[in-house]
Design a protein around this motif. Sequence first.
Motif, PDB file in Angstrom:
ATOM      1  N   ASP A  25       0.840  -1.194   0.000  1.00 41.35           N
ATOM      2  CA  ASP A  25       0.000   0.000   0.000  1.00 41.35           C
ATOM      3  C   ASP A  25       0.881   1.251   0.000  1.00 41.35           C
ATOM      4  N   ARG A  26       0.676   2.106  -0.958  1.00 47.08           N
ATOM      5  CA  ARG A  26       1.538   3.282  -1.113  1.00 47.08           C
ATOM      6  C   ARG A  26       1.459   4.211   0.102  1.00 47.08           C
ATOM      7  N   LEU A  27       0.270   4.453   0.618  1.00 50.19           N
ATOM      8  CA  LEU A  27       0.123   5.339   1.767  1.00 50.19           C
ATOM      9  C   LEU A  27       0.841   4.779   2.990  1.00 50.19           C
ATOM     10  N   ALA A  28       0.646   3.486   3.265  1.00 49.90           N
ATOM     11  CA  ALA A  28       1.296   2.861   4.414  1.00 49.90           C
ATOM     12  C   ALA A  28       2.812   2.830   4.246  1.00 49.90           C
ATOM     13  N   LEU A  29       3.266   2.810   3.000  1.00 52.47           N
ATOM     14  CA  LEU A  29       4.701   2.723   2.731  1.00 52.47           C
ATOM     15  C   LEU A  29       5.411   4.053   2.944  1.00 52.47           C
ATOM     16  N   ILE A  30       4.794   5.150   2.504  1.00 55.81           N
ATOM     17  CA  ILE A  30       5.473   6.441   2.594  1.00 55.81           C
ATOM     18  C   ILE A  30       5.171   7.191   3.886  1.00 55.81           C
ATOM     19  N   ALA A  31       4.084   6.828   4.587  1.00 54.60           N
ATOM     20  CA  ALA A  31       3.673   7.586   5.764  1.00 54.60           C
ATOM     21  C   ALA A  31       4.711   7.617   6.888  1.00 54.60           C
ATOM     22  N   PRO A  32       5.350   6.498   7.261  1.00 56.11           N
ATOM     23  CA  PRO A  32       6.256   6.538   8.419  1.00 56.11           C
ATOM     24  C   PRO A  32       7.369   7.578   8.316  1.00 56.11           C
ATOM     25  N   PHE A  58      -4.579   7.340   9.508  1.00 53.50           N
ATOM     26  CA  PHE A  58      -5.694   6.406   9.535  1.00 53.50           C
ATOM     27  C   PHE A  58      -6.331   6.321   8.161  1.00 53.50           C
ATOM     28  N   VAL A  59      -6.930   5.175   7.871  1.00 57.20           N
ATOM     29  CA  VAL A  59      -7.761   5.028   6.679  1.00 57.20           C
ATOM     30  C   VAL A  59      -9.142   4.550   7.109  1.00 57.20           C
ATOM     31  N   ARG A  60     -10.133   4.861   6.287  1.00 58.04           N
ATOM     32  CA  ARG A  60     -11.504   4.449   6.604  1.00 58.04           C
ATOM     33  C   ARG A  60     -11.774   3.051   6.086  1.00 58.04           C
ATOM     34  N   VAL A  61     -12.397   2.230   6.924  1.00 56.95           N
ATOM     35  CA  VAL A  61     -12.894   0.916   6.529  1.00 56.95           C
ATOM     36  C   VAL A  61     -14.351   0.838   6.989  1.00 56.95           C
ATOM     37  N   LYS A  62     -15.267   1.023   6.054  1.00 62.48           N
ATOM     38  CA  LYS A  62     -16.705   1.050   6.342  1.00 62.48           C
ATOM     39  C   LYS A  62     -17.014   2.095   7.411  1.00 62.48           C
ATOM     40  N   ASP A  63     -17.475   1.666   8.595  1.00 63.00           N
ATOM     41  CA  ASP A  63     -17.859   2.628   9.629  1.00 63.00           C
ATOM     42  C   ASP A  63     -16.774   2.782  10.694  1.00 63.00           C
ATOM     43  N   LEU A  99      -5.672   2.335  11.970  1.00 60.15           N
ATOM     44  CA  LEU A  99      -4.352   2.948  12.054  1.00 60.15           C
ATOM     45  C   LEU A  99      -3.377   2.199  11.148  1.00 60.15           C
ATOM     46  N   VAL A 100      -2.750   2.924  10.208  1.00 60.92           N
ATOM     47  CA  VAL A 100      -1.796   2.286   9.288  1.00 60.92           C
ATOM     48  C   VAL A 100      -0.360   2.732   9.540  1.00 60.92           C
ATOM     49  N   ALA A 101      -0.169   3.831  10.269  1.00 62.22           N
ATOM     50  CA  ALA A 101       1.192   4.280  10.596  1.00 62.22           C
ATOM     51  C   ALA A 101       1.124   5.209  11.804  1.00 62.22           C
ATOM     52  N   ALA A 159      -6.451  16.317   9.817  1.00 62.92           N
ATOM     53  CA  ALA A 159      -6.769  16.826   8.481  1.00 62.92           C
ATOM     54  C   ALA A 159      -6.831  15.663   7.501  1.00 62.92           C
ATOM     55  N   PRO A 160      -7.569  15.833   6.397  1.00 58.61           N
ATOM     56  CA  PRO A 160      -7.675  14.762   5.400  1.00 58.61           C
ATOM     57  C   PRO A 160      -6.426  14.678   4.528  1.00 58.61           C
ATOM     58  N   ILE A 161      -6.178  13.480   4.011  1.00 59.63           N
ATOM     59  CA  ILE A 161      -5.118  13.252   3.033  1.00 59.63           C
ATOM     60  C   ILE A 161      -5.786  12.938   1.704  1.00 59.63           C
ATOM     61  N   TRP A 162      -5.396  13.672   0.649  1.00 60.06           N
ATOM     62  CA  TRP A 162      -6.009  13.505  -0.657  1.00 60.06           C
ATOM     63  C   TRP A 162      -5.015  12.925  -1.646  1.00 60.06           C
ATOM     64  N   SER A 163      -5.518  12.189  -2.599  1.00 60.69           N
ATOM     65  CA  SER A 163      -4.691  11.717  -3.704  1.00 60.69           C
ATOM     66  C   SER A 163      -4.490  12.884  -4.674  1.00 60.69           C
ATOM     67  N   PRO A 164      -3.563  12.770  -5.630  1.00 56.13           N
ATOM     68  CA  PRO A 164      -3.381  13.847  -6.607  1.00 56.13           C
ATOM     69  C   PRO A 164      -4.641  14.188  -7.392  1.00 56.13           C
ATOM     70  N   ASP A 165      -5.561  13.227  -7.554  1.00 63.85           N
ATOM     71  CA  ASP A 165      -6.815  13.511  -8.258  1.00 63.85           C
ATOM     72  C   ASP A 165      -7.975  13.736  -7.292  1.00 63.85           C
ATOM     73  N   MET A 166      -7.631  14.131  -6.035  1.00 60.42           N
ATOM     74  CA  MET A 166      -8.606  14.542  -5.024  1.00 60.42           C
ATOM     75  C   MET A 166      -9.527  13.413  -4.571  1.00 60.42           C
ATOM     76  N   GLU A 167      -8.999  12.216  -4.485  1.00 47.97           N
ATOM     77  CA  GLU A 167      -9.712  11.108  -3.854  1.00 47.97           C
ATOM     78  C   GLU A 167      -9.246  11.011  -2.399  1.00 47.97           C
ATOM     79  N   LEU A 168     -10.184  10.851  -1.480  1.00 50.42           N
ATOM     80  CA  LEU A 168      -9.819  10.764  -0.067  1.00 50.42           C
ATOM     81  C   LEU A 168      -9.043   9.486   0.203  1.00 50.42           C
ATOM     82  N   LEU A 169      -7.833   9.634   0.742  1.00 51.08           N
ATOM     83  CA  LEU A 169      -6.990   8.485   1.046  1.00 51.08           C
ATOM     84  C   LEU A 169      -7.022   8.110   2.519  1.00 51.08           C
TER      85      LEU A 169
END
Length: 249
Positions: free
Chosen positions: A81-88, A105-110, A114-116, A204-214
């Motif tokens: 996972d790119r986010l988990a890889l670069i976050a630390p 953090f990432v969202r999983v359903k409701d 924690l990924v890093a 704060a939210p983390i967005w992908s380059p094309d504005m998808e919530l990561l």
Amino acid sequence: MEAKGNQGRTLDRALDVLESVTNSREPVSLTDISKMTGLHIATTQRLVGQLVGRDYLQGGKRGYTLGPKVLPMSHAYVLQDRLALIAPGLLSMLTAQTGLTSSVFVRVKDTRVLVARIEAPNPLSYQFPVGQVLSLFFGGGKVLLAHAEPQARQQLLDEYSPIRLENGRIQDLNALQEDLEAIRRDGYLIAESERNLGAMSITAPIWSPDMELLGSLNLVAEHGEMDREGLFDHRAELLRACRKITAQM
């Protein structure tokens, strides 16, 4: 077509069994798995047996727990996972700059997962391991809820019931919606003693380059070492770190 449908239902049921054990902190009996999944006890026993045979579950005197097969899967997620890889690396720099514990953090359903996480030099009074699952309705979880897809967000709000926060405030649906609107307007959230008494965070939210919530990025402090104004002073560093993650995705 019918055979494929049966295969799909079998897979769903097996995943339901696996998730029911994952969501428990204690070993789970066959009967409890059956109740949690709504499956007949015979079906539950068959699926559990298959998962044990593949080492996704393991049995003991007290019940069933996750098996060793899930560990390589968790490790593979961190590597793939790119986010988990670069976050630390970015969290390490953020914590060094602010002196505060930082997390992604990432969202999983409701829920949020924690990924890093990088602990501050003076660790918090509570510790979270990678993989910790928390609610979307407390603290920084509301940032992920605020920016969830409208249909998914509305479904979660339709099922929401008022909760008492650790600060004693009752958070009803109107109060929650006001927080979500403020998050979308301001681009961040400062929460005080919502999930843990004495803890405060800015998220704060983390967005992908094309504005998808990561996911979301937060800084956490405890009362006594920092007040709300001091936490707000780190807002620019937090938002800058979010933008750096976006740039590396």
